[in-house]
Structures are given as structure tokens and as C-alpha cells.
Design a protein around this motif. Structure first.
Motif: not given
Length: 258
Positions: A1-8
Motif C-alpha cells: 500500500m502506498a500514499i503517493v503525493c504529486l506536488g510542485n
């Protein structure tokens, strides 16, 4: 299981499109492997533009149209809307118990949604285009991540570490030289982030399918460039190594300076 964040900090780098396309790859893989796709992924849209939730709304409307025509519905992708000023820590921990993957799309770098996600995310991807301007815009985001990492080390766990990864996006055949130059420049940021082995290309096909919320991985499309999001998923799962690990060249630089 993974929490994946995309941010910039910088907009227009294909962040939301990368997030939803990766979710599509996750759902498609679940179907191929005989898992329930509805428990595979949830996207949390915490961007002020609400790009992903609008994308999924169009997708659901088109799926209903297909069913009305006696055709198969599109695979369902769960999305939840949050505000940039929301703290997401408890939300993400709860969602992690239900879904194999939780993808968080955050628009800024100083808002509470991004900062609270950094504290619980397994991986943080920072998409950018291969240009000096984009690389410079990474630095404030990395600085915020470093501050949060240090605060967590003092308050909670001295071994806490944010798995930040730089991800090059929107690359076409005209920008290959810029890509090489950008990746070399990014090596200076290795004390703060790894460099992904995946490069997201400019995909013209998306322009003709996004009005219906379709994705490259859908059976109605099955575009060959969908493979790049399978590669990103492999990297998320640990089945594909990053191009350069964080701190990979620090010891080499120290030796050279000595």
C-alpha cells in the motif's frame, strides 16, 4: 500500500494529468490481475483548479452514456475533493486502510494540504518540465519538504525521511537535449530528492480523449504510450529503480573536493 503525493509550486507541468493517468494504470493492472478495481486507488484532489474531480465527472458521464448504449462501463476511479487549506493527515490514514494506493494531487507547496501530506506520504513526486525556470521553481518546494522532514525527525522519529522524487514531464522530440541538461542540473538537488527513472512524454492523444474522461489505459483507447504510466507504477511499487537515489553523488562530490 502506498500514499503517493504529486506536488510542485509551478503549474502547467502535467501534474494532475500524471496523477489521473497513473490511477488509470493502477486500475487497469488490478483488472488484469483479477483484483477488485474499486478498492485499488483513491485520488484526493486538493488542487484549487479541481482538475481531477472534473476529469472524473466527465468520465462518469461518458460511462453512463456507454451503458445506455448497451456497452460496458468504464472502470471506476474513486476521487475525493479537499481544499488546499485542509489538513489531510487523518483522511489519508483512513483511506490507506481501504485502498491499495492513495494519490494526492496538491497544487501548491505552502498550503496545509501539501505540508500535511508530506508527513504521511510514502512517495512524493515533484513533476517539472526540462527547463532552467522549472528547475529553479523546484527549490522552494524542496526547501519546505526539508523543513518538514527535520521537524518530524525532532518531534516524532529521528529516522523519518521524505522520499521525494523529481519527475520530468512534457518531453517531446524537440526537448531531448534539454532533458539531458535538466537531469544533469538536477543532480545538484540529490541531497534533497531522488531523480525518477521515468520521463513523461507529451502525449497528443490525450487532447482528443480527455473531454470524455478517457485514459490511455482504457480498453477504448489502449494507446502505446500508456506504458510510461505502467513504468511509473513499477517505480512506485519498488519493482523499478529510480535513476539516481537521494544522496547518491554526495560522497563522490566529497571525495572529489577532498
Amino acid at each position: 500500500m502506498a500514499i503517493v503525493c504529486l506536488g510542485n509550486k509551478k503549474g502547467g507541468v502535467g501534474k494532475s494529468l500524471t496523477a489521473v493517468s497513473t490511477a488509470g494504470a493502477m486500475v487497469a493492472r488490478a483488472i488484469r490481475q483479477g483484483r477488485n478495481p474499486e478498492n485499488e486507488v483513491c485520488i484526493v484532489d486538493a488542487d484549487t483548479n479541481e482538475s481531477i474531480i472534473n476529469y472524473i465527472r466527465r468520465r462518469e458521464a461518458y460511462s453512463e452514456k456507454l451503458v445506455a448504449e448497451g456497452k460496458e462501463a468504464l472502470p471506476f476511479i474513486k476521487v475525493e475533493l479537499r481544499k488546499p487549506d485542509d489538513s489531510l493527515t487523518r483522511d489519508l490514514k483512513a483511506l490507506e486502510k481501504i485502498y491499495k494506493y492513495v494519490i494526492v494531487d496538491t497544487g501548491g507547496y505552502e498550503n496545509k494540504a501539501f505540508k500535511s501530506t508530506l508527513a504521511v506520504a510514502d512517495i512524493v513526486y515533484m513533476p517539472f518540465q526540462p527547463s532552467q525556470v522549472d528547475i529553479e521553481q523546484l527549490i522552494p518546494t524542496l526547501f519546505v519538504a526539508k523543513q518538514i522532514e527535520e521537524n518530524m525527525q525532532v518531534a516524532i522519529d529521528e529516522d523519518f525521511r521524505i522520499d521525494a522524487r523529481l519527475l520530468v514531464t512534457k518531453v517531446d522530440h524537440y526537448s531531448k537535449d534539454l532533458l539531458i541538461e535538466a537531469k544533469e542540473t538536477c543532480k545538484k538537488l540529490l541531497p534533497y530528492a531522488s531523480i525518477s527513472s521515468v520521463t513523461i512524454p507529451t502525449i497528443k492523444k490525450i487532447n482528443s480523449i480527455q473531454d470524455n474522461g478517457l485514459l490511455l489505459s482504457d480498453a477504448q483507447v489502449m494507446h502505446p504510450k500508456r506504458a510510461v504510466f505502467d513504468q511509473l507504477l513499477d517505480e512506485i511499487d519498488g519493482n523499478k529503480a529510480v535513476a539516481f537515489e537521494r544522496d547518491a553523488l554526495v560522497s563522490d562530490t566529497s571525495d572529489t573536493n577532498a
